[in-house]
Design a protein around this motif. Structure first.
Motif, PDB file in Angstrom:
ATOM      1  N   HIS A  14       0.831  -1.196   0.000  1.00  0.00           N
ATOM      2  CA  HIS A  14       0.000   0.000   0.000  1.00  0.00           C
ATOM      3  C   HIS A  14       0.874   1.259   0.000  1.00  0.00           C
ATOM      4  N   GLU A  15       1.886   1.278   0.830  1.00  0.00           N
ATOM      5  CA  GLU A  15       2.779   2.440   0.919  1.00  0.00           C
ATOM      6  C   GLU A  15       3.543   2.639  -0.383  1.00  0.00           C
ATOM      7  N   ALA A  16       4.024   1.570  -0.989  1.00  0.00           N
ATOM      8  CA  ALA A  16       4.746   1.673  -2.255  1.00  0.00           C
ATOM      9  C   ALA A  16       3.832   2.223  -3.350  1.00  0.00           C
ATOM     10  N   ARG A  17       2.599   1.752  -3.383  1.00  0.00           N
ATOM     11  CA  ARG A  17       1.643   2.253  -4.380  1.00  0.00           C
ATOM     12  C   ARG A  17       1.328   3.719  -4.149  1.00  0.00           C
ATOM     13  N   ARG A  18       1.197   4.091  -2.879  1.00  0.00           N
ATOM     14  CA  ARG A  18       0.925   5.492  -2.545  1.00  0.00           C
ATOM     15  C   ARG A  18       2.070   6.395  -2.988  1.00  0.00           C
ATOM     16  N   GLN A  19       3.284   5.954  -2.711  1.00  0.00           N
ATOM     17  CA  GLN A  19       4.463   6.734  -3.110  1.00  0.00           C
ATOM     18  C   GLN A  19       4.553   6.859  -4.630  1.00  0.00           C
ATOM     19  N   ASN A  20       4.268   5.777  -5.345  1.00  0.00           N
ATOM     20  CA  ASN A  20       4.300   5.816  -6.810  1.00  0.00           C
ATOM     21  C   ASN A  20       3.240   6.757  -7.353  1.00  0.00           C
ATOM     22  N   ALA A  21       2.050   6.732  -6.761  1.00  0.00           N
ATOM     23  CA  ALA A  21       0.976   7.616  -7.208  1.00  0.00           C
ATOM     24  C   ALA A  21       1.344   9.081  -6.969  1.00  0.00           C
ATOM     25  N   LEU A  22       1.942   9.368  -5.824  1.00  0.00           N
ATOM     26  CA  LEU A  22       2.362  10.745  -5.535  1.00  0.00           C
ATOM     27  C   LEU A  22       3.434  11.215  -6.512  1.00  0.00           C
ATOM     28  N   ALA A  23       4.379  10.351  -6.821  1.00  0.00           N
ATOM     29  CA  ALA A  23       5.438  10.709  -7.765  1.00  0.00           C
ATOM     30  C   ALA A  23       4.851  10.975  -9.152  1.00  0.00           C
ATOM     31  N   GLN A  24       3.893  10.151  -9.571  1.00  0.00           N
ATOM     32  CA  GLN A  24       3.256  10.348 -10.866  1.00  0.00           C
ATOM     33  C   GLN A  24       2.474  11.660 -10.878  1.00  0.00           C
ATOM     34  N   LEU A  25       1.780  11.950  -9.797  1.00  0.00           N
ATOM     35  CA  LEU A  25       1.027  13.198  -9.705  1.00  0.00           C
ATOM     36  C   LEU A  25       1.951  14.404  -9.775  1.00  0.00           C
ATOM     37  N   ARG A  26       3.088  14.337  -9.093  1.00  0.00           N
ATOM     38  CA  ARG A  26       4.061  15.438  -9.157  1.00  0.00           C
ATOM     39  C   ARG A  26       4.560  15.643 -10.580  1.00  0.00           C
ATOM     40  N   ARG A  27       4.852  14.535 -11.283  1.00  0.00           N
ATOM     41  CA  ARG A  27       5.324  14.653 -12.673  1.00  0.00           C
ATOM     42  C   ARG A  27       4.267  15.295 -13.558  1.00  0.00           C
ATOM     43  N   ARG A  28       2.998  14.931 -13.344  1.00  0.00           N
ATOM     44  CA  ARG A  28       1.921  15.516 -14.149  1.00  0.00           C
ATOM     45  C   ARG A  28       1.781  17.011 -13.879  1.00  0.00           C
ATOM     46  N   TYR A  29       1.850  17.398 -12.604  1.00  0.00           N
ATOM     47  CA  TYR A  29       1.756  18.823 -12.280  1.00  0.00           C
ATOM     48  C   TYR A  29       2.940  19.595 -12.840  1.00  0.00           C
ATOM     49  N   GLU A  30       4.131  19.012 -12.796  1.00  0.00           N
ATOM     50  CA  GLU A  30       5.298  19.687 -13.370  1.00  0.00           C
ATOM     51  C   GLU A  30       5.136  19.870 -14.871  1.00  0.00           C
ATOM     52  N   ALA A  31       4.607  18.855 -15.551  1.00  0.00           N
ATOM     53  CA  ALA A  31       4.380  18.967 -16.994  1.00  0.00           C
ATOM     54  C   ALA A  31       3.328  20.039 -17.282  1.00  0.00           C
ATOM     55  N   LEU A  32       2.270  20.082 -16.488  1.00  0.00           N
ATOM     56  CA  LEU A  32       1.227  21.092 -16.662  1.00  0.00           C
ATOM     57  C   LEU A  32       1.777  22.492 -16.386  1.00  0.00           C
ATOM     58  N   ASP A  33       2.628  22.619 -15.381  1.00  0.00           N
ATOM     59  CA  ASP A  33       3.271  23.909 -15.087  1.00  0.00           C
ATOM     60  C   ASP A  33       4.068  24.391 -16.295  1.00  0.00           C
ATOM     61  N   LYS A  34       4.802  23.479 -16.928  1.00  0.00           N
ATOM     62  CA  LYS A  34       5.603  23.853 -18.092  1.00  0.00           C
ATOM     63  C   LYS A  34       4.711  24.246 -19.263  1.00  0.00           C
TER      64      LYS A  34
END
Length: 54
Positions: A14-34
Motif C-alpha cells: 500500500h505504501e509503495a503504491r501510494r508513493q508511486n501515485a504521488l510521484a506520478q502526480l508530481r510529474r503531471r503537475y510539473e508537466a502542466l506547469d511547463k
C-alpha cells in the motif's frame, strides 16, 4: 543458491503504491506547469477569478 526476500506485507505494498501515485502526480503537475507557464496555485487563482466574474 538464490537468496529470496520475504514477501512484502499489505502495508508495504500500500505504501509503495501510494508513493508511486504521488510521484506520478508530481510529474503531471510539473508537466502542466511547463505547458501553461503557471503554477497550480496560479491556475487555481485564475479559475476563482473567472468564476467570480460570472
Amino acid at each position: 543458491m538464490k537468496t529470496t526476500q520475504p514477501a512484502p506485507t499489505d502495508a508495504q505494498l500500500h505504501e509503495a503504491r501510494r508513493q508511486n501515485a504521488l510521484a506520478q502526480l508530481r510529474r503531471r503537475y510539473e508537466a502542466l506547469d511547463k505547458l501553461t507557464g503557471q503554477t497550480a496555485a496560479e491556475r487555481l487563482e485564475a479559475q476563482r477569478q473567472r468564476r467570480a466574474a460570472h
